[in-house]
Enzyme design. Sequence first.
Site, PDB file in Angstrom:
ATOM      1  N   TYR A 143       0.824  -1.214   0.000  1.00 24.00           N
ATOM      2  CA  TYR A 143       0.000   0.000   0.000  1.00 24.00           C
ATOM      3  C   TYR A 143       0.857   1.263   0.000  1.00 24.00           C
ATOM      4  O   TYR A 143       0.422   2.313  -0.476  1.00 24.00           O
ATOM      5  CB  TYR A 143      -0.917   0.036   1.228  1.00 24.00           C
ATOM      6  N   LYS A 192       2.929 -15.435   2.196  1.00 23.08           N
ATOM      7  CA  LYS A 192       3.181 -16.200   0.964  1.00 23.08           C
ATOM      8  C   LYS A 192       4.690 -16.438   0.914  1.00 23.08           C
ATOM      9  O   LYS A 192       5.390 -16.019  -0.009  1.00 23.08           O
ATOM     10  CB  LYS A 192       2.670 -15.391  -0.246  1.00 23.08           C
ATOM     11  N   ASP A 224      -3.153 -18.404   0.200  1.00 27.47           N
ATOM     12  CA  ASP A 224      -4.141 -19.122  -0.618  1.00 27.47           C
ATOM     13  C   ASP A 224      -4.839 -20.197   0.230  1.00 27.47           C
ATOM     14  O   ASP A 224      -6.057 -20.354   0.206  1.00 27.47           O
ATOM     15  CB  ASP A 224      -3.513 -19.713  -1.896  1.00 27.47           C
ATOM     16  N   ASP A 248      -6.485  -6.971   3.833  1.00 20.63           N
ATOM     17  CA  ASP A 248      -7.598  -6.309   3.140  1.00 20.63           C
ATOM     18  C   ASP A 248      -8.488  -7.349   2.470  1.00 20.63           C
ATOM     19  O   ASP A 248      -9.711  -7.336   2.612  1.00 20.63           O
ATOM     20  CB  ASP A 248      -7.044  -5.333   2.101  1.00 20.63           C
ATOM     21  N   ASP A 252     -12.530  -9.036   3.883  1.00 16.81           N
ATOM     22  CA  ASP A 252     -13.796  -9.020   3.141  1.00 16.81           C
ATOM     23  C   ASP A 252     -14.359 -10.436   3.023  1.00 16.81           C
ATOM     24  O   ASP A 252     -15.568 -10.655   3.157  1.00 16.81           O
ATOM     25  CB  ASP A 252     -13.619  -8.435   1.725  1.00 16.81           C
TER      26      ASP A 252
HETATM   27  C1  IPM Z   1     -10.470  -1.133   3.726  1.00 18.38           C
HETATM   28  C2  IPM Z   1     -10.707  -0.484   2.392  1.00 18.38           C
HETATM   29  C3  IPM Z   1      -9.533   0.464   2.084  1.00 18.38           C
HETATM   30  C4  IPM Z   1      -8.263  -0.367   2.040  1.00 18.38           C
HETATM   31  C5  IPM Z   1      -9.712   1.301   0.812  1.00 18.38           C
HETATM   32  C6  IPM Z   1     -10.980   2.134   0.858  1.00 18.38           C
HETATM   33  C7  IPM Z   1      -8.522   2.182   0.569  1.00 18.38           C
HETATM   34  O1  IPM Z   1     -10.852  -1.453   1.397  1.00 18.38           O
HETATM   35  O2  IPM Z   1     -10.336  -0.403   4.739  1.00 18.38           O
HETATM   36  O3  IPM Z   1     -10.457  -2.360   3.799  1.00 18.38           O
HETATM   37  O4  IPM Z   1      -7.943  -0.967   1.009  1.00 18.38           O
HETATM   38  O5  IPM Z   1      -7.568  -0.413   3.057  1.00 18.38           O
HETATM   39 MG    MG Z   2     -10.966  -3.449   2.163  1.00 16.53          MG
END
Ligand code: IPM
Ligand code: MG
Length: 370
Positions: A143, A192, A224, A248, A252
């Site tokens: 990042y 990884k 993975d 990240d 999700d």
């Molecule tokens: C998160 C989001 C952010 C990230 C984006 C909005 C920059 O996806 O907080 O998970 O990638 O960190």
């Molecule tokens: Mg995110």
Amino acid sequence: MSRLTKTIALLPGDGIGPEVVAAAASVLGDCAGEFGHRFGLVELPIGGEAIEHGGTPLPAETLNACRAADAILLGAVGGPRWDGLPLGQRPESGLLSLRKQLDLYINLRPIHLREPLRAVSPLEPRRRKIDFEIVRELAGGIYFGARGTESENGTERAFDVEAYTVPEVERVGRFAFRRAAARRKRLASVDKANVLATSALWRKTIDRLAADWPEVSLSHLYVDNAAMQLVLAPEQFDVIVTSNMFGDILSDAAAGLVGSIGLIPSMSCGGGPPLFEPIHGSAPSLAGQDRACPIGAILCASMMLREAFGLDTEARRVEAALDRVLTRGYRTADIAEPGATVVGCSEFTGLVREELQQGVKQLEPYGWGV
Ligand code: IPM
Ligand code: MG
């Protein structure tokens, strides 16, 4: 009984951000009123909204107010309106630079399937014992490495560099070991290391830290495999520690396990004041329609009360009020099972606030902590 005075910076941002921040702020306000705390709320622009007003996604005024605050509550940033902007000027860069400037190198994402929402999880019932935490490194890695695009002999190429130093891994690693030691004492480090140099360093460093936490059982998983294990057997996880990018993605996926990304709060901390944000993002298609799920944001409020202010009783009250509303069958559209009463963001929040006030009134005479 301790009455606290705190300043909270509110950064509603874009899309559904303002709706869910308003929800969480009203819950915090009620808590302050009921328990005799003073929470000064200061609202500031960030992301696309800040670009519209001042041309930059993280105005100096916002950064300064965040530095001076005791805690920060952020809604979401980003939206199609700003998709055409170059990477460093987009709403997201406001959030990334806030994390960096405040040195928030730890991101904690609790993944917990709340009892009244068990049916909402897409998993089979026997796999639904989900209660773990993802500790994501937040101020380094790919990042924040060098990135760019260049053209050689008419061929365009782009690059993003991932780099980690030993101290960067150690500081987030120590936090993860501490969390695991206070929970079920299992830490899974995700990398990884069969391909990436940063991951080999990550693994070596986490292994070295393990000597200081003999009571914690440490395992290493390739990312993975970790993705597959999350889907097949999420109950095996207690605390997961991983890099910025992997965290990240996995968070999700983990949110999907509990039924909606709208349900997950997060805390970013380390250097400056802690920042709380639901992980769902700005959801532009839902914005302005009172259809957003405020649960992630309301859980940010309880996480702030507990983790930033040490107000565990108040945090438990908020969570109990939320669970009572869910038990009564109220749902936002994202988590509505057949037979549920579907309500909008503001009505759901109003129900939580009512339960919160009633809960406090009922419990006070028995001397519950106030
Ligand atoms: C998160 C989001 C952010 C990230 C984006 C909005 C920059 O996806 O907080 O998970 O990638 O960190
Ligand atoms: Mg995110």
